[in-house]
Design a protein around this motif. Structure first.
Motif, PDB file in Angstrom:
ATOM      1  N   VAL A 188       0.850  -1.194   0.000  1.00  0.00           N
ATOM      2  CA  VAL A 188       0.000   0.000   0.000  1.00  0.00           C
ATOM      3  C   VAL A 188       0.886   1.244   0.000  1.00  0.00           C
ATOM      4  O   VAL A 188       0.669   2.183  -0.778  1.00  0.00           O
TER       5      VAL A 188
ATOM      6  N   MET B   9       2.480   1.887  -3.273  1.00  0.00           N
ATOM      7  CA  MET B   9       1.499   2.459  -4.207  1.00  0.00           C
ATOM      8  C   MET B   9       1.285   3.943  -3.934  1.00  0.00           C
ATOM      9  O   MET B   9       1.205   4.753  -4.871  1.00  0.00           O
TER      10      MET B   9
ATOM     11  N   ALA C 233      -3.076  -0.267  12.876  1.00  0.00           N
ATOM     12  CA  ALA C 233      -4.495  -0.640  12.834  1.00  0.00           C
ATOM     13  C   ALA C 233      -5.044  -0.815  14.244  1.00  0.00           C
ATOM     14  O   ALA C 233      -6.208  -1.121  14.426  1.00  0.00           O
TER      15      ALA C 233
ATOM     16  N   LYS D 129      -4.815   2.722  10.111  1.00  0.00           N
ATOM     17  CA  LYS D 129      -5.091   1.918   8.927  1.00  0.00           C
ATOM     18  C   LYS D 129      -6.564   1.523   8.991  1.00  0.00           C
ATOM     19  O   LYS D 129      -7.045   1.196  10.072  1.00  0.00           O
ATOM     20  N   PRO D 130      -7.317   1.507   7.912  1.00  0.00           N
ATOM     21  CA  PRO D 130      -6.839   1.822   6.567  1.00  0.00           C
ATOM     22  C   PRO D 130      -6.569   3.318   6.360  1.00  0.00           C
ATOM     23  O   PRO D 130      -7.333   4.145   6.838  1.00  0.00           O
TER      24      PRO D 130
ATOM     25  N   MET E  14      -5.609   6.985   0.540  1.00  0.00           N
ATOM     26  CA  MET E  14      -4.621   7.393  -0.468  1.00  0.00           C
ATOM     27  C   MET E  14      -4.906   8.794  -1.024  1.00  0.00           C
ATOM     28  O   MET E  14      -4.000   9.556  -1.321  1.00  0.00           O
TER      29      MET E  14
ATOM     30  N   ARG F  13      -8.974  -4.233  10.463  1.00  0.00           N
ATOM     31  CA  ARG F  13      -8.551  -3.036   9.747  1.00  0.00           C
ATOM     32  C   ARG F  13      -7.380  -3.312   8.801  1.00  0.00           C
ATOM     33  O   ARG F  13      -7.262  -2.669   7.755  1.00  0.00           O
ATOM     34  N   THR F  14      -6.516  -4.248   9.186  1.00  0.00           N
ATOM     35  CA  THR F  14      -5.332  -4.506   8.372  1.00  0.00           C
ATOM     36  C   THR F  14      -5.688  -4.963   6.945  1.00  0.00           C
ATOM     37  O   THR F  14      -5.215  -4.364   5.975  1.00  0.00           O
TER      38      THR F  14
ATOM     39  N   LEU G 104      -8.507  -4.479   5.413  1.00  0.00           N
ATOM     40  CA  LEU G 104      -9.264  -3.396   4.763  1.00  0.00           C
ATOM     41  C   LEU G 104      -8.318  -2.345   4.177  1.00  0.00           C
ATOM     42  O   LEU G 104      -8.616  -1.734   3.148  1.00  0.00           O
ATOM     43  N   ASN G 105      -7.178  -2.151   4.821  1.00  0.00           N
ATOM     44  CA  ASN G 105      -6.170  -1.218   4.313  1.00  0.00           C
ATOM     45  C   ASN G 105      -5.731  -1.653   2.912  1.00  0.00           C
ATOM     46  O   ASN G 105      -5.660  -0.843   1.990  1.00  0.00           O
ATOM     47  N   ALA G 106      -5.495  -2.966   2.767  1.00  0.00           N
ATOM     48  CA  ALA G 106      -5.086  -3.488   1.457  1.00  0.00           C
ATOM     49  C   ALA G 106      -6.243  -3.404   0.458  1.00  0.00           C
ATOM     50  O   ALA G 106      -6.083  -2.911  -0.661  1.00  0.00           O
TER      51      ALA G 106
ATOM     52  N   ASN H 271      -7.053   0.359  -0.585  1.00  0.00           N
ATOM     53  CA  ASN H 271      -6.005   1.076  -1.319  1.00  0.00           C
ATOM     54  C   ASN H 271      -5.553   0.376  -2.598  1.00  0.00           C
ATOM     55  O   ASN H 271      -5.220   1.032  -3.575  1.00  0.00           O
ATOM     56  N   PHE H 272      -5.561  -0.958  -2.606  1.00  0.00           N
ATOM     57  CA  PHE H 272      -5.243  -1.675  -3.850  1.00  0.00           C
ATOM     58  C   PHE H 272      -6.293  -1.321  -4.905  1.00  0.00           C
ATOM     59  O   PHE H 272      -5.985  -1.040  -6.066  1.00  0.00           O
TER      60      PHE H 272
ATOM     61  N   ARG I 151      -8.256   1.305  -4.987  1.00  0.00           N
ATOM     62  CA  ARG I 151      -8.103   2.712  -5.364  1.00  0.00           C
ATOM     63  C   ARG I 151      -6.992   2.883  -6.394  1.00  0.00           C
ATOM     64  O   ARG I 151      -7.138   3.622  -7.374  1.00  0.00           O
ATOM     65  N   PHE I 152      -5.888   2.164  -6.146  1.00  0.00           N
ATOM     66  CA  PHE I 152      -4.709   2.286  -7.019  1.00  0.00           C
ATOM     67  C   PHE I 152      -5.060   1.870  -8.446  1.00  0.00           C
ATOM     68  O   PHE I 152      -4.722   2.561  -9.410  1.00  0.00           O
TER      69      PHE I 152
ATOM     70  N   LEU J 280      -7.521   4.421 -10.043  1.00  0.00           N
ATOM     71  CA  LEU J 280      -6.884   5.679 -10.439  1.00  0.00           C
ATOM     72  C   LEU J 280      -6.162   5.549 -11.786  1.00  0.00           C
ATOM     73  O   LEU J 280      -5.714   6.538 -12.353  1.00  0.00           O
TER      74      LEU J 280
ATOM     75  N   VAL K 267      -3.340   4.035 -12.380  1.00  0.00           N
ATOM     76  CA  VAL K 267      -1.874   4.085 -12.302  1.00  0.00           C
ATOM     77  C   VAL K 267      -1.246   2.851 -12.965  1.00  0.00           C
ATOM     78  O   VAL K 267      -0.170   2.920 -13.542  1.00  0.00           O
TER      79      VAL K 267
ATOM     80  N   ARG L 167     -15.481   0.886   2.753  1.00  0.00           N
ATOM     81  CA  ARG L 167     -15.549   1.979   3.739  1.00  0.00           C
ATOM     82  C   ARG L 167     -16.752   1.797   4.652  1.00  0.00           C
ATOM     83  O   ARG L 167     -16.691   2.053   5.849  1.00  0.00           O
TER      84      ARG L 167
END
Lengths: 135, 331
Positions: A19, A22, A89, A110-111, A114, B101-102, B104-106, B109-110, B112-113, B116, B118, B138
């Motif tokens: 993340v 990225m 987190a 976290k999250p 971005m 949460r860990t 969900l972070n991936a 953002n994955f 989103r990436f 976008l 990219v 979310r």
């Protein structure tokens, strides 16, 4: 974002590292150094060139946890005045209290987001304490 | 016992035998002696009976004392068990929060990436699908936070991170910009009216944001057309926020349930998409600031939710006590 800071990030969880890679790509950050663990942490941190403008620390990792890394950096002349922010987190109430008491300059839960991360970095580099717990 | 009997005799004899009238062995005195003897014997029996009764009572009392001591140690053991269970629960919730949460972070953002563009071009349809993934993730994060917050509130361990001189205007602006994403396709006008003389207050910024966003997102969820308006004014010693909507409204008999955890109203459940914990949490958070939260509503016309927070620094003694920090950290 305006500041384009050099960042040192310590994170043992592979996907969280991805993340951040990225984020660095998206925000076109010039210098992003990532440590996968905290072995020989202080020596390695002091060897990072150029000096990081900002340090992001995961909390639950080995051999030194985020609190231990924070106190090492606080005693290092090289890192005086460099904002040190927890990126974790674990943000239940008492955990955030612990981060505050330990003297972190902020916490990004976290999250992460971005889309707003660049603005958040700007705030931190400008010296603001950012406690972004609900994202 | 002898002493007692002598006393009884003296007392008994005094009125019936005046001084100077006593005679050696008159029939009168003999019957008197017999009468007294009978009386003494009956008193001795009574004493024996009372003595036995006292002994029985003493045994019974001892049994009660033993029971009490046993019950006391049981209560102490139960208390220790409860404290241990609470610690286990706290540690479990903290680790749940971390473990949920860990990933969900991936996920967020994955996605989103990719969205976008990219990693290569993404067409409009793909971008929209990817954004749905982000929105759902979310939403899941909000639900996780709500459930964890509620369990903190229920166990009485909700702590606020107070700052002095919190400027409320940026918080309201941030709530409004987040709320814009909540109206979806609906034609609702979102507006904010913030009084110029709004004082800075002692508050937990994130929690004030959470309270207002909870109410705004609730209002947007239950409003199909018209407006959702957030007003902030100073009223005496309080800063009062009013969130007014032109939505479905709440039946009078359902209004109390809005603030009860785990009791969504019938129409709330029909609309779906929530834990029903947002309003109970918001009220608890307002109260933890030393403030209040209430509502006025007319079915089919709309609702007004009020949050009043003290403008002066709240009295620390009245607020939930921050728990002692435990050393170290959990894995």
């Amino acid at each position: 974002m305006n500041s384009q800071p050099n960042i040192l990030y310590v994170e043992d969880e592979p996907r969280s590292r991805t993340v951040m890679e990225m984020v660095a790509t998206y925000l076109e950050l010039p210098g992003m150094t990532i440590f996968e663990d905290s072995t020989d942490f202080l020596a390695r941190a002091e060897a990072v060139e150029p000096r990081p403008d900002l340090v992001l620390l995961d909390i639950h990792l080995k051999p030194h946890n985020g609190f231990e890394m924070l106190s090492m950096l606080r005693q290092s002349p090289r890192f005086q005045g460099v904002p040190i922010v927890a990126m974790t987190a674990s943000v239940m109430n008492e955990e955030v209290d612990q981060l505050r008491t330990a003297g972190f300059d902020g916490c990004l839960a976290k999250p992460i987001d971005m889309m707003t991360f660049g603005d958040t970095l700007d705030l931190i580099v400008r010296g603001e304490n950012v406690w972004r717990i609900f994202s | 016992m002898d002493m007692n009997l002598a006393d009884v005799k003296t007392i008994e004899s005094q009125p019936s035998v005046p001084p100077g009238t006593q005679k050696g062995s008159s029939p009168d005195s003999e019957s008197e002696i017999a009468r007294l003897r009978t009386q003494v014997e009956s008193l001795e029996k009574e004493v024996t009976r009372l003595k036995t009764q006292i002994e029985d009572d003493a045994i019974e009392l001892q049994a009660t004392v033993d029971e009490f001591v046993l019950a006391k140690s049981e209560v102490e053991r139960a208390k220790a068990d409860l404290e241990r269970a609470n610690q286990v629960k706290s540690a479990f919730l903290a680790s749940m929060s971390h473990e949920l949460r860990t990933p969900l972070n991936a996920i967020i953002n994955f996605t989103r990436f990719v969205a976008l563009g990219v990693q290569g071009p993404v067409n409009e349809k793909q971008a929209s699908t990817l954004n749905e993934v982000i929105d759902s993730s979310r939403h899941l994060l909000t639900l996780i936070n709500d459930v964890l917050d509620m369990s903190k509130i229920e166990s009485g361990s909700l702590n606020l991170l107070f700052d002095d001189n919190v400027d409320l205007k940026p918080i309201v602006e941030s709530v409004m910009s987040t709320a814009k994403g909540l109206t979806g396709e609906k034609s609702i006008e979102l507006r904010a009216k913030i009084a110029d003389d709004l004082p800075a207050i002692r508050a937990d910024r994130q929690r004030v944001f959470q309270i207002l966003l909870n109410i705004m997102s609730n209002a947007c969820k239950f409003t199909e057309k018209g407006h959702v308006e957030l007003r902030a004014n100073r009223q005496g010693d309080e800063v009062v926020f009013v969130i007014e909507d032109t939505g479905v409204g709440i039946e009078p008999e359902d209004q109390a349930a809005v603030f009860e955890a785990f009791r969504q109203t019938a129409s709330g459940l029909r609309q779906g998409g929530g834990t029903g914990l947002g309003m109970p949490i918001s009220r608890s958070l307002a109260e933890a600031h030393g403030g209040r939260m209430w509502l006025e509503s007319e079915p089919k016309k709309g609702s007004r939710f009020y949050v009043a927070l003290p403008a002066q620094p709240p009295d620390q003694a009245k607020l939930p006590v921050t728990r002692m920090l435990k050393g170290g950290s959990h894995e």
